[in-house]
Write an enzyme that holds these catalytic residues in place. Structure first.
Site, PDB file in Angstrom:
ATOM      1  N   ASP A  57      65.231  12.014 102.085  1.00  0.00           N
ATOM      2  CA  ASP A  57      64.577  13.213 101.572  1.00  0.00           C
ATOM      3  C   ASP A  57      65.146  13.487 100.183  1.00  0.00           C
ATOM      4  O   ASP A  57      66.351  13.688 100.029  1.00  0.00           O
ATOM      5  CB  ASP A  57      64.853  14.384 102.514  1.00  0.00           C
ATOM      6  CG  ASP A  57      64.110  15.659 102.121  1.00  0.00           C
ATOM      7  OD1 ASP A  57      63.751  15.803 100.934  1.00  0.00           O
ATOM      8  OD2 ASP A  57      63.904  16.516 102.998  1.00  0.00           O
ATOM      9  N   ASN A  84      58.646   9.509  91.523  1.00  0.00           N
ATOM     10  CA  ASN A  84      57.247   9.776  91.830  1.00  0.00           C
ATOM     11  C   ASN A  84      57.022  10.839  92.904  1.00  0.00           C
ATOM     12  O   ASN A  84      55.974  11.491  92.924  1.00  0.00           O
ATOM     13  CB  ASN A  84      56.595   8.453  92.259  1.00  0.00           C
ATOM     14  CG  ASN A  84      55.250   8.638  92.906  1.00  0.00           C
ATOM     15  OD1 ASN A  84      54.275   9.017  92.259  1.00  0.00           O
ATOM     16  ND2 ASN A  84      55.186   8.382  94.217  1.00  0.00           N
ATOM     17  N   TYR A 152      52.833  24.308  91.338  1.00  0.00           N
ATOM     18  CA  TYR A 152      52.731  22.931  90.874  1.00  0.00           C
ATOM     19  C   TYR A 152      52.854  22.854  89.354  1.00  0.00           C
ATOM     20  O   TYR A 152      53.612  22.030  88.817  1.00  0.00           O
ATOM     21  CB  TYR A 152      51.396  22.335  91.327  1.00  0.00           C
ATOM     22  CG  TYR A 152      51.233  20.874  90.997  1.00  0.00           C
ATOM     23  CD1 TYR A 152      51.853  19.893  91.770  1.00  0.00           C
ATOM     24  CD2 TYR A 152      50.455  20.466  89.918  1.00  0.00           C
ATOM     25  CE1 TYR A 152      51.705  18.549  91.468  1.00  0.00           C
ATOM     26  CE2 TYR A 152      50.307  19.126  89.610  1.00  0.00           C
ATOM     27  CZ  TYR A 152      50.927  18.172  90.396  1.00  0.00           C
ATOM     28  OH  TYR A 152      50.783  16.832  90.083  1.00  0.00           O
TER      29      TYR A 152
END
Length: 247
Positions: A57, A84, A152
């Protein structure tokens, strides 16, 4: 004969991460596949001898360090990182955005990127010959937000700051840092774009997408540049998506 180069790819269990990992494996690189789901990473690896599964994680700094140590112990060095892994929330105005959801996005998209960049930087600085390349997955949202994307968009602005800072701090140690900003690559996460996405004028319209292999090829090009050259920022997007002129 030169040794194959080594890259760690986070979020390698699906989508852009999976496509990019397979592109590097096909090109003869050794690839550390980092992600939370071992079964998904195994599917990406498809039995390749040059793949190393790293169940981890990215929000856990200790687990990230341990994963990077495994790669260094296995292959001797880390030449590149494709940072990524990331995620987002369903579209909502700021007042309707859950604070815990906001924090979760920041944890993955900012702290996760930092943890992995930090681990890569330390090992690239110490290895002999020193140096390497860190490629962060930004977003065109770092330049122009979509409606209802406060978590985001904020996280991707932060990624750009991380990229610029590592580019500066990496110079004395031959560590290059770059960012790829992606628009509408066709993955399971973007399938809804072909059905309809909220636009800035309040309408919902489908958007064009591009094949995810275009992203994989671009990351491969960025990682394969000769020492002393860098693509600092790259935008790759579906040609006709509503980006230029939005925001």
């Amino acid at each position: 004969m030169n040794e194959p180069k080594t890259i760690i790819i986070t979020g390698a269990g699906s989508g852009i991460g999976r496509a990019t990992a397979r592109r590097f494996l096909d090109a003869g690189w050794r690839v550390g596949l980092l992600g939370r789901r071992e079964d998904a990473l195994a599917e990406t690896a498809a039995g390749a001898d040059a793949a190393l599964i790293l169940t981890c994680d990215v929000t856990d700094a200790g687990a990230v360090d341990a994963a990077f140590d495994r790669v260094a112990a296995r292959w001797g060095r880390i030449d590149a990182l494709f940072n990524n892994a990331g995620g987002g929330l369903a579209a909502a105005t700021p007042d309707e955005t859950d604070p815990e959801g906001f924090r979760a996005v920041i944890d993955v998209n900012v702290l996760g990127v930092f943890h992995c960049a930090r681990a890569a930087f330390a090992r690239m600085k110490a290895q002999d010959p020193r140096g390497g390349r860190i490629i962060n997955n930004g977003s065109i949202s770092a330049h122009a937000p979509r409606p209802g994307s406060i978590a985001y968009t904020a996280s991707k602005h932060a990624v750009t700051g991380i990229t610029r800072t590592i580019s500066l701090d990496g110079r004395p140690f031959d560590i290059a840092c770059a960012q790829i900003d992606i628009g509408n690559a066709a993955t399971e996460l973007t399938a809804r774009m072909q059905e309809g996405v909220m636009q800035a004028d309040g309408t919902v319209r489908p958007e064009p997408v591009m094949d995810v292999s275009v992203v994989a090829d671009t990351v491969y090009l960025m990682a394969s540049l000769p020492d002393g050259a860098n693509m600092q920022f790259v935008t790759v997007m579906a040609t006709n998506m509503p980006f230029i002129g939005r925001g």
